[in-house]
Design an enzyme around this catalytic site. Structure first.
Site, PDB file in Angstrom:
ATOM      1  N   GLU A   1       0.697  -1.128  -0.354  1.00 31.46           N
ATOM      2  CA  GLU A   1      -0.249  -0.256  -0.365  1.00 31.46           C
ATOM      3  C   GLU A   1       0.906   1.361   0.341  1.00 31.46           C
ATOM      4  O   GLU A   1       0.487   2.072  -0.659  1.00 31.46           O
ATOM      5  CB  GLU A   1      -0.911  -0.057   1.457  1.00 31.46           C
ATOM      6  CG  GLU A   1      -2.229  -1.019   1.178  1.00 31.46           C
ATOM      7  CD  GLU A   1      -3.445  -0.642   0.284  1.00 31.46           C
ATOM      8  OE1 GLU A   1      -3.828   0.335  -0.550  1.00 31.46           O
ATOM      9  OE2 GLU A   1      -3.641  -1.932   0.126  1.00 31.46           O
TER      10      GLU A   1
ATOM     11  N   GLU B   1     -18.709  -4.947  -3.566  1.00 29.45           N
ATOM     12  CA  GLU B   1     -17.582  -5.591  -3.466  1.00 29.45           C
ATOM     13  C   GLU B   1     -17.101  -6.598  -4.064  1.00 29.45           C
ATOM     14  O   GLU B   1     -16.679  -6.503  -4.211  1.00 29.45           O
ATOM     15  CB  GLU B   1     -17.423  -5.724  -1.942  1.00 29.45           C
ATOM     16  CG  GLU B   1     -15.867  -6.160  -1.516  1.00 29.45           C
ATOM     17  CD  GLU B   1     -14.457  -4.573  -2.043  1.00 29.45           C
ATOM     18  OE1 GLU B   1     -14.549  -3.751  -2.640  1.00 29.45           O
ATOM     19  OE2 GLU B   1     -13.864  -5.220  -1.604  1.00 29.45           O
TER      20      GLU B   1
ATOM     21  N   GLU C   1     -12.234   1.103 -10.677  1.00 30.46           N
ATOM     22  CA  GLU C   1     -11.998   0.103 -11.803  1.00 30.46           C
ATOM     23  C   GLU C   1     -12.527   0.506 -12.340  1.00 30.46           C
ATOM     24  O   GLU C   1     -12.366   0.123 -13.623  1.00 30.46           O
ATOM     25  CB  GLU C   1     -12.686  -0.821 -11.122  1.00 30.46           C
ATOM     26  CG  GLU C   1     -10.270  -1.848  -9.971  1.00 30.46           C
ATOM     27  CD  GLU C   1     -10.667  -1.200  -8.625  1.00 30.46           C
ATOM     28  OE1 GLU C   1     -11.737  -0.584  -8.085  1.00 30.46           O
ATOM     29  OE2 GLU C   1      -9.292  -1.177  -7.980  1.00 30.46           O
TER      30      GLU C   1
ATOM     31  N   ASP D   1      -4.931  -8.963  -8.138  1.00 28.68           N
ATOM     32  CA  ASP D   1      -4.892  -7.999  -9.615  1.00 28.68           C
ATOM     33  C   ASP D   1      -3.625  -7.280 -10.229  1.00 28.68           C
ATOM     34  O   ASP D   1      -3.040  -7.588 -11.072  1.00 28.68           O
ATOM     35  CB  ASP D   1      -5.890  -7.384  -9.080  1.00 28.68           C
ATOM     36  CG  ASP D   1      -6.037  -6.289  -7.445  1.00 28.68           C
ATOM     37  OD1 ASP D   1      -5.065  -6.885  -7.005  1.00 28.68           O
ATOM     38  OD2 ASP D   1      -6.872  -6.040  -7.978  1.00 28.68           O
TER      39      ASP D   1
END
Ligand SMILES: *[C@@H]1O[C@H](CO)[C@@H](O)[C@H](O)[C@H]1NC(C)=O
Ligand SMILES: *[C@@H]1O[C@H](CO)[C@@H](O)[C@H](O)[C@H]1NC(C)=O
Ligand SMILES: *[C@@H]1O[C@H](CO)[C@@H](O)[C@H](O)[C@H]1NC(C)=O
Ligand SMILES: *[C@@H]1O[C@H](CO)[C@@H](O)[C@H](O)[C@H]1NC(C)=O
Ligand SMILES: *[C@@H]1O[C@H](CO)[C@@H](O)[C@H](O)[C@H]1NC(C)=O
Length: 572
Positions: A135, A368, A389, A275
């Site tokens: 992160e 989600e 996204e 991802d």
């Protein structure tokens, strides 16, 4: 005089032509007006989020829009159990760092410069805070490196050419603090590191595939900029180790142990925990030009199409057997069509994107997690934390096709965000998409990504004349020839006229460079290539059918043509 015999026919043709040019320019100016209006709407959204953050939260990390307060969330990101929270940490201006590149894209140079000066004087990473490496890398290191590249780009006219590398100094300081995380028997980094003291005693050795495999863009760029190879080497060593852990089906798991190099969770898909690993293989190829990255991406892309895909959906599968495990749609998966655009699979990207948008329309935002096998929402993961996204994929698809339908999609996303998530103190996450109950959190990625991709959908002037790739956090990095590996001598043509023309072709924007070679022929047949990047360069063509993989829409094997291109005939 009588007009020639064919007068009426040619006149009819002429008027038809005039009529169609007229309607064309009318619809163009209509869509230009709509884009301008939408761009202004997105700009207002960004400033509503930004100004509220600056007023109520800065220099803390993120805004709590309902209570108009703040949270020092850098040490909470990825920390689901909220363990080892710092006692003496008062934020790193996370949302400001995340907003830097968006400010430049929206043309606010004065605010950008003000922010850079504040950060250079006041930001320190010498804090007793345990942070998630992944992160912190994508948000903070990526935000700083990208902003540094923009600040030092003479064409952006920032600081009147007198920028002093302040952001690079900060980025390098942070990069050095990352290095102890890689000190493991495998070279795979710990998921957590204390910025001041390094890896904690008894730190967990569990991490995710994304955690080890999505560091190369930011750390690679840091090495190119500083000349210190340690960042790129550490990220590359981790990526290679991870690569060596793939199964015989060329699949990866989701979580692993950095001390032993063993998998913990064998099931994986294209969403959470994996991802950006796929994303970075392709983007590293584009940014650094290395063939290795392309080969890695290509082989895993084929495996994903083979084992995870079901029509336009992607489920999860066990890396050892390829058997489906979880039939779930997750909000994070919506980035995949965008990646497919970079790859050249527009047809498949379009069909998946449409499904995600259907779900968005049905609930108003993207939940989600949605259980595909039961056709129902996941019992607990019903939230929508302002994720980018779907907007991201919409932006990529519009760039590649210029199909005005994607502008409509963007408009619909903007309207939902304003309707359901805008509050007086900013934009709030949705806690439950069935009730649209809100949660007191404005994530920094709303400014770094959601607003940015929506803005770029309606106004891409930022990208004209330069090639950029966007990190997984939406921070742009320019594609520079000087960062590409030098081509071996065999590839340098003796005819310099051709060479020059190729160099000129390379200056179009990255998005148009990656445009899909898919086309519908007069006969109505649809041809599409799985290896677009390969097609674009003569040294990238296919040699065998194996290089072309499986078609994403029909599941049929593609073949390599006599001329050395991948292709497949699809009857539509
Ligand atoms: C730049 O941002 C600041 C802070 O939100 C704002 O006051 C200013 O009007 C903006 N300038 C432009 C040109 O948008
Ligand atoms: C650094 O922070 C202090 C305290 O908020 C502020 O007074 C000062 O102006 C900041 N420095 C810059 C360059 O903005
Ligand atoms: C680390 O773990 C061991 C064994 O569980 C324990 O005895 C020790 O106190 C722990 N150390 C710290 C600093 O938590
Ligand atoms: C996307 O799919 C829709 C519906 O299948 C089709 O009408 C449209 O032309 C497609 N767009 C592109 C760019 O392939
Ligand atoms: C280089 O290629 C161009 C275009 O194919 C051609 O017109 C030109 O004559 C070539 N020059 C040489 C020196 O071969």
């Amino acid at each position: 005089m009588f007009p020639p015999r064919n007068y009426s026919a040619s006149c009819f043709l002429l008027s038809l032509l005039l009529l169609s040019t007229f309607t064309l320019s009318l619809s163009q100016s209509h869509s230009a007006a709509k884009k301008k209006r939408m761009r202004e709407k997105v700009r207002q959204m960004f400033y509503h989020a930004y100004d509220n953050y600056m007023t109520h939260a800065f220099p803390h990390d993120e805004l709590k829009p309902l209570t108009k307060s703040f949270t020092d969330s850098l040490s909470e990101l990825g920390n689901l159990k909220l363990e080892h929270l710092p006692r003496d940490y008062s934020g790193s201006a996370l949302t400001l760092i995340e907003s830097l590149s968006s400010l430049v894209i929206m043309g606010n140079n004065t605010e950008f410069e003000r922010a850079v000066l504040w950060l250079s004087e006041n930001l320190t990473f010498d804090v007793d805070a345990r942070i998630n490496l992944f992160e912190c890398n994508i948000r903070v290191l990526g935000g700083l490196v990208s902003a540094h590249l923009l600040a030092s780009d003479p064409s952006k006219k920032l600081f009147q050419g007198a920028y002093n590398n302040q952001l690079l100094v900060l980025a390098e300081d942070l990069g050095k603090r990352f290095l102890p995380a890689f000190n493991t028997p495998t070279g795979l980094p710990y998921a957590w590191i204390n910025l001041k003291y390094g890896v904690m005693e008894n730190e967990t050795t569990e991490t995710s595939t994304s955690g080890c495999g999505s560091l190369i863009l930011e750390m690679g760029a840091l090495s190119k900029l500083t000349g210190d190879p340690r960042y790129e080497s550490a990220a590359l060593r981790a990526l290679r180790k991870l690569w060596s852990m793939q199964s015989s089906l060329k699949l990866f798991g989701t979580t692993l142990d950095v001390a032993t190099g063993q998998w913990i969770e064998y099931s994986s898909g294209i969403g959470a925990g994996v991802d950006s690993f796929y994303e970075y293989l392709l983007k590293a190829h584009i940014l650094f030009g290395k063939e290795d990255f392309w080969r890695m991406f290509h082989s895993s892309y084929i495996a994903v199409q083979k084992y995870f895909r079901h029509g336009p959906w992607y489920h999860e599968a066990d890396m050892r057997t390829g058997r489906a495990t979880y039939w779930q749609l997750t909000s994070l998966q919506a980035f995949w069509p965008g990646l497919q655009v970079l790859m050249g699979d527009i047809f498949a990207a379009n069909s998946s994107h449409r499904e995600f948008f259907h779900v968005w329309k049905r609930f108003g935002v993207l939940p989600e997690r949605y259980l595909l096998d039961h056709q129902m929402l996941h019992p607990t993961e019903k939230y929508y934390p302002l994720r980018p996204e779907l907007a991201e994929s919409t932006f990529y698809l519009y760039q590649a096709t210029k199909d005005p339908w994607y502008i409509e999609v963007g408009e619909s996303i903007v309207n939902s965000l304003n309707l359901y998530t805008k509050v007086e103190g900013g934009f709030a996450s949705v806690k439950d998409v069935t009730t649209m109950q809100l949660e007191d959190h404005q994530h920094s990625f709303f400014l770094a990504e959601t607003c940015k991709y929506l803005y770029l959908l309606f106004d891409d002037s930022f990208m004209l004349g330069s090639n950029y790739i966007f990190t997984t956090e939406g921070h742009p990095l320019p594609v520079l020839n000087t960062w590409h590996e030098e081509l071996p001598e065999a590839y340098i043509p003796t005819n310099w006229t051709i060479m020059k023309r190729q160099a000129a072709a390379n200056r179009v924007s990255a998005m148009s460079l990656q445009e899909c070679p898919a086309m519908t022929l007069n006969s109505g047949q649809h041809i599409e290539s799985c290896c677009h990047i390969s097609d674009a360069r003569s040294d990238h063509r296919c040699l065998t059918d194996e290089d072309c993989g499986v078609d994403a829409t029909t599941c049929r094997r593609r073949s390599c043509s006599m001329a050395g291109y991948c292709g497949l005939w699809i009857f539509i």
